[in-house]
Design a protein around this motif. Structure first.
Motif: not given
Length: 71
Positions: A7-8, A11, A14-15
């Motif tokens: 998940l990290l 994220q 995506f950033l």
């Protein structure tokens, strides 16, 4: 624990894609406003040196607009 790591990573990925999109959008807007850059290496030294023949001729009209009028 591995789920949190995945998940990290998603994220941060995506950033990174979001920032890439913002940077590309800013570059496109800058190019639209100011035109493409002309580098000395691509054009060569002759393109920047005024020639004696060009100084004797009448000045040519500019190809780019100098101002924007909104009515």
């Amino acid at each position: 624990m591995p789920q949190q790591l995945v998940l990290l990573v998603v994220q941060f990925g995506f950033l990174a894609l979001l920032w890439l999109f913002v940077l590309v959008a800013v570059r496109v807007v800058r190019t639209d406003l100011f035109g493409p850059r002309a580098s000395r290496a691509r054009l060569g030294p002759v393109a920047f040196a005024p020639s004696a023949r060009a100084e004797r001729r009448a000045p040519r009209p500019r190809s780019q607009a100098r101002r924007l009028v909104v009515t």
